[in-house]
Design an enzyme around this catalytic site. Structure first.
Site, PDB file in Angstrom:
ATOM      1  N   GLU A 469       0.847  -1.203   0.000  1.00 34.69           N
ATOM      2  CA  GLU A 469       0.000   0.000   0.000  1.00 34.69           C
ATOM      3  C   GLU A 469       0.879   1.249   0.000  1.00 34.69           C
ATOM      4  O   GLU A 469       1.748   1.391   0.870  1.00 34.69           O
ATOM      5  CB  GLU A 469      -0.905  -0.026   1.231  1.00 34.69           C
ATOM      6  CG  GLU A 469      -1.895  -1.179   1.176  1.00 34.69           C
ATOM      7  CD  GLU A 469      -2.439  -1.573   2.552  1.00 34.69           C
ATOM      8  OE1 GLU A 469      -2.263  -0.805   3.510  1.00 34.69           O
ATOM      9  OE2 GLU A 469      -3.020  -2.676   2.646  1.00 34.69           O
ATOM     10  N   LEU A 510      -5.814  -1.704  -1.129  1.00 34.92           N
ATOM     11  CA  LEU A 510      -5.712  -1.617   0.332  1.00 34.92           C
ATOM     12  C   LEU A 510      -6.256  -2.921   0.912  1.00 34.92           C
ATOM     13  O   LEU A 510      -7.435  -3.032   1.241  1.00 34.92           O
ATOM     14  CB  LEU A 510      -6.531  -0.406   0.813  1.00 34.92           C
ATOM     15  CG  LEU A 510      -6.173   0.211   2.153  1.00 34.92           C
ATOM     16  CD1 LEU A 510      -6.986   1.473   2.364  1.00 34.92           C
ATOM     17  CD2 LEU A 510      -6.339  -0.726   3.314  1.00 34.92           C
ATOM     18  N   GLU A 512      -4.607  -6.477   2.805  1.00 33.25           N
ATOM     19  CA  GLU A 512      -3.401  -7.179   3.231  1.00 33.25           C
ATOM     20  C   GLU A 512      -3.391  -8.648   2.794  1.00 33.25           C
ATOM     21  O   GLU A 512      -2.338  -9.188   2.440  1.00 33.25           O
ATOM     22  CB  GLU A 512      -3.237  -7.056   4.750  1.00 33.25           C
ATOM     23  CG  GLU A 512      -2.817  -5.661   5.226  1.00 33.25           C
ATOM     24  CD  GLU A 512      -3.935  -4.621   5.175  1.00 33.25           C
ATOM     25  OE1 GLU A 512      -5.109  -5.012   5.016  1.00 33.25           O
ATOM     26  OE2 GLU A 512      -3.641  -3.421   5.296  1.00 33.25           O
ATOM     27  N   PHE A 535       1.528  -1.238   8.274  1.00 34.07           N
ATOM     28  CA  PHE A 535       1.760  -1.210   9.720  1.00 34.07           C
ATOM     29  C   PHE A 535       1.521  -2.619  10.247  1.00 34.07           C
ATOM     30  O   PHE A 535       0.563  -3.278   9.844  1.00 34.07           O
ATOM     31  CB  PHE A 535       0.763  -0.275  10.430  1.00 34.07           C
ATOM     32  CG  PHE A 535       0.958   1.182  10.129  1.00 34.07           C
ATOM     33  CD1 PHE A 535       1.771   1.971  10.933  1.00 34.07           C
ATOM     34  CD2 PHE A 535       0.325   1.756   9.047  1.00 34.07           C
ATOM     35  CE1 PHE A 535       1.939   3.321  10.653  1.00 34.07           C
ATOM     36  CE2 PHE A 535       0.489   3.109   8.767  1.00 34.07           C
ATOM     37  CZ  PHE A 535       1.295   3.895   9.562  1.00 34.07           C
ATOM     38  N   ILE A 539      -1.626  -6.260   9.963  1.00 29.50           N
ATOM     39  CA  ILE A 539      -1.169  -7.501   9.324  1.00 29.50           C
ATOM     40  C   ILE A 539      -2.232  -8.598   9.445  1.00 29.50           C
ATOM     41  O   ILE A 539      -2.226  -9.580   8.706  1.00 29.50           O
ATOM     42  CB  ILE A 539       0.174  -7.973   9.930  1.00 29.50           C
ATOM     43  CG1 ILE A 539       0.885  -8.924   8.959  1.00 29.50           C
ATOM     44  CG2 ILE A 539      -0.005  -8.600  11.308  1.00 29.50           C
ATOM     45  CD1 ILE A 539       2.324  -9.206   9.309  1.00 29.50           C
ATOM     46  N   HIS A 582      -1.118   1.982  15.806  1.00 31.84           N
ATOM     47  CA  HIS A 582       0.144   2.244  15.107  1.00 31.84           C
ATOM     48  C   HIS A 582       1.323   1.932  16.012  1.00 31.84           C
ATOM     49  O   HIS A 582       2.411   2.447  15.796  1.00 31.84           O
ATOM     50  CB  HIS A 582       0.207   3.703  14.637  1.00 31.84           C
ATOM     51  CG  HIS A 582      -0.899   4.051  13.695  1.00 31.84           C
ATOM     52  ND1 HIS A 582      -2.143   4.451  14.131  1.00 31.84           N
ATOM     53  CD2 HIS A 582      -0.968   4.035  12.346  1.00 31.84           C
ATOM     54  CE1 HIS A 582      -2.925   4.670  13.078  1.00 31.84           C
ATOM     55  NE2 HIS A 582      -2.233   4.424  11.994  1.00 31.84           N
TER      56      HIS A 582
END
Ligand SMILES: Cc1ncc(C[n+]2csc(CCOP(=O)(O)OP(=O)(O)O)c2C)c(N)n1
Ligand SMILES: [Mg+2]
Length: 782
Positions: A469, A510, A512, A535, A539, A582
């Site tokens: 991304e 976008l 994962e 980030f 995941i 984050h």
């Protein structure tokens, strides 16, 4: 069970396609028919030789266009019956407890044989699902192969006794090992198609090269190969189904998606999970697709649908979607009893649509085969299944000693000296181009040297693609001359698209799971995807692909397939405002996955050298990059040159000491060093700090050697204390070094909670140098 049938007014005896039928009485066969059947078995289209011990050869063209000859129709029927006979034989064996699992293709045979005959085994690529027995038989997997799998033999070519039956895999036929997870295979198919396209545009990338994973990852491509993948209608509820359609459509990839619609997902009827109940209606607006909805109980209609789909894909027009309406002639599997949730009327209606019965009736009606010939053909198929089973029971079983073979690459060991080129070779050289330039001989940040490594390796190895991304400079290439470019939210991939082009460096959706699932497909074709998850906190949608696919591919296929991709992931806290989503850690969740290497550097030089090893090695690697360390003053280093590599599993003593061993990694390395300095200054305690650098494998010898010197140990990490990485290390120390310990093993970690936004809270939650110092002082005085 034998049924009476009526064809053109004549009574015929028919074998009922029921799951638990008794042994069939068969009529004698004329010599003429037998020879005819033999010649059909060796027919010159689509399918290779069948039967115990037969060899496989690749057939160049399906060549079934035009109306089907009698021989072709008989062969289609033979394949369908053979599939049913293998299923029935397995059912018998399961009931006798001689095999351990059974799931059948019963009711799906026509659709599957149609698909197989339109495609080229060993040329096209296949990502089937567990119900695809007839497909695989028609591609060239033999009943013997299937029975070896059912008994779990060492010589089971799909998995060596590791997977359930019907979890297909064949290298020679390009059938890629499939798991039990519904729908994951679709994203592999997409990545596989992307890789095929890439190799045809860059044939030089296919060249074998010694010195890295390429020596063991041979590549084949043709330029017009098609990728087939299949699933049940119930599985279309999975997000990865839509993710795969998304990318296949967007990139006009030559993937055929085949939905085998039997109306049920185990006991759940289609209307429960699918709005409107018809998947064709839901997917109809995807651009670039060829769509077909067929009677999947009619092999000829199915074949025609797949021929058109293949033509569309081979011509490069985009993907195809073939929706076949089948019946589930038996229960979901032998662990299921559909009488518990289906009415008798519904089950009887399915029996009337049974593709084997319908095809049998057609052959009789069109006088292609007589009743005797039908019975002979079925008897022969049954005998073939029986012989395959007998053969399988004589096969050797896998040995217990071999259990851990192929968890990791047997060919290239990332801990080996091949990767021990740790001396700086070219300090001062330019390891980058435009944006991520590592110019000059001065100290560079971790971000710089990761970027430099990516550039060096991409220059060296044309099989590397980088995607994720926001990682491209700008997806709209035409503005690249005008703008500086994004190159990742942390700018780690800056300038790569500009230097290597949009075929090698590109933004993903976008999504994962899409990123990692496609990487598996790229990987099995011999490419090296180096992907980014933006980030660590995000995941988790990819966890299914990482845990059940990426890391498992090699072991479950007994070494036949592997997907040695690299997943780069910014991780960790200490961001002052990063907050929950984050700042997460969680590396121990991944070190708990066999087959996956986990790397966690603490400084620029280690990041550069370990990333190089990650890219060149033959295993999948999770490469964790601490966000807080990306641009810190701590751990900067000059660019070490394009061949600088560090082997996995080699810890580094970053501060020697005599009193206490402090085992740590990542962002706790600089914090531990601070604590150690204070311990020395303020308490005269001499701490040895060991940076593990890689978490799987980890350097047990270095840990043990240091503890032999100090007899006291702390394991410190940023992640939560409970069930964290330190628990395993501490347990092993207690187990193996108990005799030499002078104090209990101590652990330092964050509080068992999430990382908060407000810095006062974040500071309290995450371990600080003071936390580590306190542990040191406590342990010294124990
Ligand atoms: C991700 C995942 N969830 C659940 C299961 C358990 N499971 C196996 S098959 C199945 C139903 C699949 O139905 P469908 O896609 O319609 O295929 P069919 O078996 O009917 O051919 C389920 C829920 C699984 N294998 N994988
Ligand atoms: Mg279904």
């Amino acid at each position: 069970m034998i049924l009476e049938g009526d064809v053109d007014g004549a009574k015929v005896h028919l074998v009922r396609p029921a799951p638990y039928r008794a042994a069939q009485p068969f009529d004698t066969v004329s010599g003429l028919l037998q020879s005819e059947l033999v010649s059909l078995k060796n027919r010159s289209y689509g399918v290779t030789g069948m039967g115990v011990g037969s060899s496989r050869s690749r057939v160049p063209e399906p060549a079934l266009a035009g109306s089907l000859s009698s021989q072709q129709l008989v062969e289609i029927y033979r394949l369908m019956v053979l599939s049913r006979c293998v299923d029935d034989r397995e059912i018998l064996l399961k009931r006798q407890q001689k095999i351990f699992f059974q799931i059948s293709a019963a009711g799906h045979e026509a659709l599957q044989v149609g698909a197989a005959l339109a495609l080229r085994p060993g040329y096209d690529w296949f990502f089937p699902y567990y119900r695809d027995r007839a497909l695989c038989l028609a591609l060239g997997v033999t009943p013997a192969d299937m029975m070896l799998q059912a008994v779990g033999a060492a010589t089971d070519t799909a998995s060596g006794g590791r997977q359930m039956p019907t979890h297909w895999s064949s290298r020679s036929l390009n059938i890629v090992s499939t798991s039990s997870s519904t729908t994951t295979q679709l994203l592999h198919a997409v990545g596989c198609a992307e890789a095929g396209r890439y190799f045809s545009g860059h044939p030089e990338a296919a060249a074998r090269s010694d010195g890295d994973y390429r020596a063991f990852r041979d590549v084949t491509f043709h330029g017009d190969e098609v990728v087939f993948t299949s699933l049940g209608e119930g599985s279309t509820s999975q997000g990865e189904f839509w993710e795969a359609l998304n990318t296949a459509s967007n990139k006009k990839l030559p993937v055929i998606f085949c939905v085998e619609d039997n109306g049920y997902a185990i006991s759940v009827p289609v209307e429960v999970s699918m709005p409107g109940g018809n998947i064709s209606n839901l997917v109809a607006n995807f651009p670039n697709f060829h769509f077909a909805e067929v009677d999947g109980t009619d092999p000829e209609a199915s074949l025609r649908a797949f021929e058109a789909a293949v033509a569309h894909c081979r011509a490069g027009l985009g993907p195809a979607f073939v929706h076949g309406h089948c019946v589930r002639a038996y229960s979901h599997s032998l662990s299921d009893d559909d009488r518990l949730y289906r009415s008798n009327a519904e089950r009887e209606a399915d029996i009337l649509r049974d593709p084997v019965t319908k095809m049998r009736m057609r052959l009789l009606r069109e006088k292609i085969l007589t009743e005797d010939e039908i019975n002979a053909l079925e008897k022969q198929a049954d005998r073939e299944a029986e012989e395959a089973a007998e053969h399988a029971f004589e096969a050797p079983l896998p040995t217990v000693e071999g259990i851990t073979r192929h968890v990791y690459s047997e060919d290239l060991d990332p801990t080996s000296r091949v990767f021990a080129t740790e001396q700086v070779q070219n300090a001062g050289a330019v390891g980058g181009g435009k944006a991520g330039d590592a110019k000059g001989s001065g100290p560079r940040t971790m971000a710089d040297l990761i970027n430099a490594c990516l550039r060096d390796e991409m220059r060296r190895d044309p099989r590397i693609v980088v995607y994720g991304e926001d990682i491209a400079d700008a997806s709209r290439e035409e503005i690249l001359a005008e703008v500086k470019g994004k190159g990742g939210v942390f700018k780690l991939t800056a300038g790569l698209q500009t230097e290597f082009g949009s075929e090698r460096v590109f933004n993903s959706p976008l999504c994962e799971a899409n990123i990692v699932g496609r990487a598996v497909g790229y990987g099995v074709r011999g490419m090296k995807p180096v992907v980014e998850i933006q980030f660590f906190d995000y995941i988790w949608p990819a966890m299914h692909q990482i845990h059940n696919e990426l890391a498992l591919m090699r072991w479950r296929s007994n070494g036949a397939w592997a997907a040695p991709a690299v997943i780069r992931v910014p991780i960790g806290g200490y961001l002052t405002g990063g907050a929950i989503y984050h700042s997460q850690s969680g590396e121990s969740i991944f070190t708990h996955i066999p087959g996956l290497r986990v790397v966690f550097p603490s400084n620029a030089l280690d990041a550069n050298g370990l990333l190089r090893t990650a890219i060149r090695c033959d295993d999948p690697v999770l490469f964790l990059e601490h966000k807080r360390l990306y641009r810190e003053t701590y751990g900067r280093a000059p660019y070490p040159g394009p061949e600088f590599a560090i082997p996995f599993g080699k810890a580094k003593i970053v501060r020697p000491g005599a009193h206490i061993t402090l085992v740590t990694y990542g962002a706790l390395v600089p914090r531990s060093l601070q604590a150690a300095e204070r311990a020395h200054r303020e308490h005269n305690i001499d701490v040895e700090v060991l940076d593990l650098r890689t978490l799987n494998p980890y350097d047990w010898e270095a840990i043990a050697a240091s503890i032999r010197k100090t007899s006291r140990v702390i394991v410190a990490h940023e992640d939560m204390l409970s069930w964290g990485y330190g628990a395993e290390i501490a347990a092993r120390i207690a187990d193996e070094l108990f005799d030499i310990l002078d104090a209990p093993v101590k652990r330092v970690g964050s509080m068992d909670t999430f990382v908060a936004y407000q810095p006062v809270l974040e500071d309290a939650i995450l371990p600080q140098p003071e936390t580590i110092l306190k542990a040191i002082v406590d342990l010294r005085s124990f």
